[in-house]
Design a protein around this motif. Sequence first.
Motif, PDB file in Angstrom:
ATOM      1  N   TRP A 129       0.833  -1.195   0.000  1.00  0.00           N
ATOM      2  CA  TRP A 129       0.000   0.000   0.000  1.00  0.00           C
ATOM      3  C   TRP A 129       0.872   1.250   0.000  1.00  0.00           C
ATOM      4  N   TRP A 130       1.937   1.220   0.807  1.00  0.00           N
ATOM      5  CA  TRP A 130       2.841   2.363   0.847  1.00  0.00           C
ATOM      6  C   TRP A 130       3.531   2.562  -0.491  1.00  0.00           C
ATOM      7  N   ASP A 132       2.243   1.871  -3.352  1.00  0.00           N
ATOM      8  CA  ASP A 132       1.251   2.528  -4.202  1.00  0.00           C
ATOM      9  C   ASP A 132       1.195   4.026  -3.938  1.00  0.00           C
ATOM     10  N   VAL A 133       1.208   4.356  -2.638  1.00  0.00           N
ATOM     11  CA  VAL A 133       1.152   5.772  -2.273  1.00  0.00           C
ATOM     12  C   VAL A 133       2.367   6.506  -2.841  1.00  0.00           C
ATOM     13  N   SER A 136       2.437   7.169  -6.512  1.00  0.00           N
ATOM     14  CA  SER A 136       1.457   8.097  -7.068  1.00  0.00           C
ATOM     15  C   SER A 136       1.974   9.532  -7.041  1.00  0.00           C
ATOM     16  N   PHE A 137       3.084   9.769  -6.357  1.00  0.00           N
ATOM     17  CA  PHE A 137       3.765  11.056  -6.453  1.00  0.00           C
ATOM     18  C   PHE A 137       4.664  11.017  -7.672  1.00  0.00           C
ATOM     19  N   PRO A 138       4.600  11.992  -8.563  1.00  0.00           N
ATOM     20  CA  PRO A 138       5.660  12.055  -9.563  1.00  0.00           C
ATOM     21  C   PRO A 138       6.995  12.224  -8.809  1.00  0.00           C
ATOM     22  N   ILE A 140       9.742  13.650  -9.246  1.00  0.00           N
ATOM     23  CA  ILE A 140      10.349  14.975  -9.128  1.00  0.00           C
ATOM     24  C   ILE A 140       9.657  15.778  -8.022  1.00  0.00           C
ATOM     25  N   LEU A 141       8.348  15.556  -7.852  1.00  0.00           N
ATOM     26  CA  LEU A 141       7.618  16.244  -6.781  1.00  0.00           C
ATOM     27  C   LEU A 141       8.058  15.752  -5.419  1.00  0.00           C
ATOM     28  N   MET A 145       9.790  17.888  -2.540  1.00  0.00           N
ATOM     29  CA  MET A 145       9.273  17.978  -1.186  1.00  0.00           C
ATOM     30  C   MET A 145      10.368  17.681  -0.166  1.00  0.00           C
TER      31      MET A 145
END
Lengths: 298, 333
Positions: A129-130, A132-133, A136-138, A140-141, A145
């Motif tokens: 699940w992690w 997947d999370v 789901s962030f590109p 580079i983003l 961050m």
Amino acid sequence: MSKTQAKNPQPEHRLDLLREIWKVLKHDKTALFGFIFILGIVAVAILAPIISPYGYSEQHILDSFQGPNTSFFLGTDEFGRDLFSRIIWGSRPALLVGVLSVLVSIGIGVPIGLLAGYKMGWVDRVVSWWVDVALSFPSILLGLMIVILLGPGIVNVALAIGISHVAQYVRLARGPTMAIRNLDFVMASKALGATDLRIAFGHILPNIVGPIVIMGTLSIAGAIRMEASLSFLGFGVTPPTPSWGNLIRDGVDNILQSPWMALFPGLALTFSVLAFNMVGDSLRDMFDPRAGLGKKKG
Amino acid sequence: MTEGPLPCRRRPFRPDRIMRMYTYAFKRILTAVTVMWAVASIVFLAMRLVPADPAMVVLGEHATAEALAAFREEMGLNRPLTVQYWEFIGGLAHGDLGRSLITNRPIADQIWSLFPYTLNLAISSTLIGAIIGIPLGVWAAIRKNTAIDYISRIVALAGFSFPAFYLGVLLLLIFSIQLGWFPVLHQIREGTLWEHIYKLILPALSLGLIQASYVTRLTRSSMLESLEEDWVRTAFAKGLKPNTVYFKHVLKNIMIPVITAIGLYMGTILGGAILTETVFNRPGLGKLLLGAIAQRDYTLIQSGLVVFSFIVVFVNLLVDLTYSLFDPRVKYE
């Protein structure tokens, strides 16, 4: 990947892996070319103080915005700093971040993937699940961050890039581990009383080193590209330390005065990434002929 | 992949399958929502871990203690973390993204006004990638080991190595600086439709050409893989013309994975848009986010990051659902 692994259950020795890689390099001209190019970049990075004609922050203010000429091989920037020297010095952060970040990703991702694939059950569900999370962030983003959190700088950028790619290594290690954990030799060592830790790291890990090495090589290419991207945006290696990314940024900011400033650092960047991709691609063909560009079998 | 009926046969009506499809869709949507929640929570936490005081950032280092306290009170920064957290999550659920620390304008308005620019860029790059990549990949697979195949491989490898923003720089150097066909700055004010398209061409090409290399590579390898399957041999054996086999049977079969991959690549395109918008000085979500980071407008950074990843999750969800709708071979677990 899991299929090929399942067919070759015998533990692979580290020397065998090196020999296999050498075999690929010997037979594949593209890979060999890429490899030699990489050695060249490494040499340039190490010898930077010797081979660069000027210091990377040495200013010749009267000679600013020069095109390529005899005294400045690739021209100069707005402060009259020699572009050629700055590109040479820029290879250092690129390689450093490239290798360091991949080590970070492998160091965190592979143990987690091994654990999830070996334990299965709720551990696996939580980890998946992690993953997947995280995916789901590109990336580079995610990198941005983390850099906002840690602040810029070479080590922080390497950490940011490394952490933002952990999920891929978790997934890479998890799949084959799930296939291997039920094989006879794992059962045998379990019967002999080996601990979980020993089985995971001593028996399963050596079997999935191949894909990790391939992914690592390709990831170095991606990491170099991402370091350049972050530095380009101003969140990576910050001036006055030259990095290919912030050199391109300088070039774009001065694109009307001097087109050379953006052109040359980008070529260094592109060819370096290409070299790592060439080697990584050929290695992947060796392990999984169906993926990639398919030089051998198509 | 080889299991199941021949791809050209009409599938029978199966109510149990439709039921399972709904369950699958429901589960998939539920997963997407939990992923969004996790993303929002991570971003929220990360922004609280930043070693800086937002009030200090906005008001400056010389602000009086009273002014800082008043600002914190006004923005709700002095409330317990859990209260802020639930307000943030609750706001998101209602489409309320809070207010910018610096300008105090509603963030949702800012994001909505810039969203079309980034969306246009993403969609047109994706289209360029598909229009170039799919035919090139098919052609390369059919004419394996010929000149066109080698060209496609070189294109693919080059595309893998070219950072999209550097390709943007090159396009800028060639078409804006050398040839003067396009402006150097792609700022968009009020303009005609044509002007919008005109200023979209270079940015879209810089992202689209990179994507074309991924699509080429993928189309080629899936096509080659399909060509080795039994049903293709059968199709050839029963005397179909090669072109019929290639385009009516094989292409139809590989379109689903290829389009899925194109959809999933949207995340990378959106990430690349941040850089491309910077290179071309084009307005959009990426520029907004970078501006927010530069100004340390933490609420705007927070919402920007969340919105970006929500879009990616949403596109992935959409791709997954349509995939299962169109491919009769998908099994629902």
